[in-house]
Design a protein around this motif. Structure first.
Motif, PDB file in Angstrom:
ATOM      1  N   TYR A  25      38.647  40.201  39.671  1.00 35.09           N
ATOM      2  CA  TYR A  25      39.869  40.180  40.596  1.00 35.09           C
ATOM      3  C   TYR A  25      39.621  40.895  41.843  1.00 35.09           C
ATOM      4  CZ  TYR A  25      44.739  40.865  41.616  1.00 35.09           C
ATOM      5  OH  TYR A  25      46.185  40.768  42.550  1.00 35.09           O
ATOM      6  N   ASN A  26      40.027  39.738  42.790  1.00 34.65           N
ATOM      7  CA  ASN A  26      39.791  40.042  44.177  1.00 34.65           C
ATOM      8  C   ASN A  26      40.675  39.785  45.223  1.00 34.65           C
ATOM      9  OD1 ASN A  26      38.381  40.623  46.727  1.00 34.65           O
ATOM     10  ND2 ASN A  26      36.754  39.284  46.273  1.00 34.65           N
ATOM     11  N   ASN A  27      41.184  40.538  45.996  1.00 33.81           N
ATOM     12  CA  ASN A  27      42.216  40.203  47.029  1.00 33.81           C
ATOM     13  C   ASN A  27      41.708  40.956  48.374  1.00 33.81           C
ATOM     14  OD1 ASN A  27      44.211  38.633  46.431  1.00 33.81           O
ATOM     15  ND2 ASN A  27      45.421  40.095  45.047  1.00 33.81           N
ATOM     16  N   ILE A  28      40.515  41.423  48.528  1.00 32.53           N
ATOM     17  CA  ILE A  28      40.074  41.712  49.387  1.00 32.53           C
ATOM     18  C   ILE A  28      39.629  40.799  50.807  1.00 32.53           C
ATOM     19  CG2 ILE A  28      38.169  43.107  50.803  1.00 32.53           C
ATOM     20  CD1 ILE A  28      38.356  44.910  48.351  1.00 32.53           C
ATOM     21  N   LEU A  60      35.752  49.454  41.162  1.00 29.72           N
ATOM     22  CA  LEU A  60      36.894  49.205  41.718  1.00 29.72           C
ATOM     23  C   LEU A  60      36.741  49.526  43.289  1.00 29.72           C
ATOM     24  CD1 LEU A  60      40.262  48.837  41.831  1.00 29.72           C
ATOM     25  CD2 LEU A  60      40.380  51.152  41.405  1.00 29.72           C
ATOM     26  N   LYS A  61      37.055  48.227  44.023  1.00 30.15           N
ATOM     27  CA  LYS A  61      36.879  48.646  45.475  1.00 30.15           C
ATOM     28  C   LYS A  61      38.308  48.463  46.015  1.00 30.15           C
ATOM     29  CE  LYS A  61      32.300  46.820  46.232  1.00 30.15           C
ATOM     30  NZ  LYS A  61      31.469  45.982  47.012  1.00 30.15           N
ATOM     31  N   ALA A 105      36.158  48.895  52.595  1.00 29.40           N
ATOM     32  CA  ALA A 105      36.244  48.616  50.902  1.00 29.40           C
ATOM     33  C   ALA A 105      35.879  49.992  50.485  1.00 29.40           C
ATOM     34  CB  ALA A 105      35.873  47.490  50.090  1.00 29.40           C
ATOM     35  N   THR A 106      36.576  50.959  49.796  1.00 34.61           N
ATOM     36  CA  THR A 106      35.930  52.241  49.050  1.00 34.61           C
ATOM     37  C   THR A 106      35.640  51.943  47.596  1.00 34.61           C
ATOM     38  OG1 THR A 106      37.424  53.557  50.730  1.00 34.61           O
ATOM     39  CG2 THR A 106      36.606  54.760  48.637  1.00 34.61           C
TER      40      THR A 106
END
Length: 173
Positions: A25-28, A60-61, A105-106
């Motif tokens: 999953y990626n929304n960055i 998780l980022k 991103a953390t």
């Protein structure tokens, strides 16, 4: 010798790709904006997720709006992952706000956290306020970055129980 070198390179690349989990999953993206929902003002932000099959999650980022991490040094963000089908908390991590870079991103290590395809999971963000700095004219503040629009229509961000028209800037691997 060139053949041996090629074999070694091939094995190295294969070992790396075989052990790296795919991005699930990626929304960055570079167009994310602040949600302006301050977690340190007793707000809760979450987003539900489903997975197409069983996985062991590694990381998780999350992208935070933390414009002054040095002043937020006594505050912390609490990240929880809950199985909504069983009402079970399966992961909790507390991260000091001074360790969270603004706009970057953390990384949160999930250590092969098991998720099932038939369940829905809530990623929930709350915060614990630190030392009150209002006496010096500063209010502690941290929020999450979000997408410009609702990219994942099945899983909108939720602020204090209200569905929003955007998603959180998160990536899961």
């Amino acid at each position: 010798r060139p053949l041996v070198l090629l074999l070694i390179i091939f094995l190295y690349i294969y070992a790396y790709t075989a052990t790296t989990n795919p991005v699930l999953y990626n929304n960055i993206s570079k167009t994310n904006i602040s949600s302006e929902c301050d977690l340190l003002s007793d707000n809760t932000v979450s987003q539900d997720l489903n997975f197409d099959k069983n996985y062991k999650l590694n990381e998780l980022k999350v992208v935070f709006d933390n414009s002054n991490p040095s002043k937020n040094n006594f505050c912390s963000v609490v990240i929880e992952i809950n199985n909504t089908k069983t009402n079970e908390n399966i992961f909790t991590k507390r991260v000091g706000c001074s360790m969270i870079a603004d706009g970057d991103a953390t990384l949160i290590k999930l250590n092969k956290l098991e998720v099932n395809a038939q369940d829905t999971y809530e990623i929930k963000f709350t915060a614990m306020n630190g030392v009150d700095q209002s006496i010096i004219g500063y209010k502690n503040s941290i929020s999450l970055y979000r997408t410009n629009e609702l990219n994942d229509k099945l899983h909108p961000a939720i602020e204090n129980g209200l569905k929003k028209d955007y998603n959180l800037s998160i990536m899961i691997r």
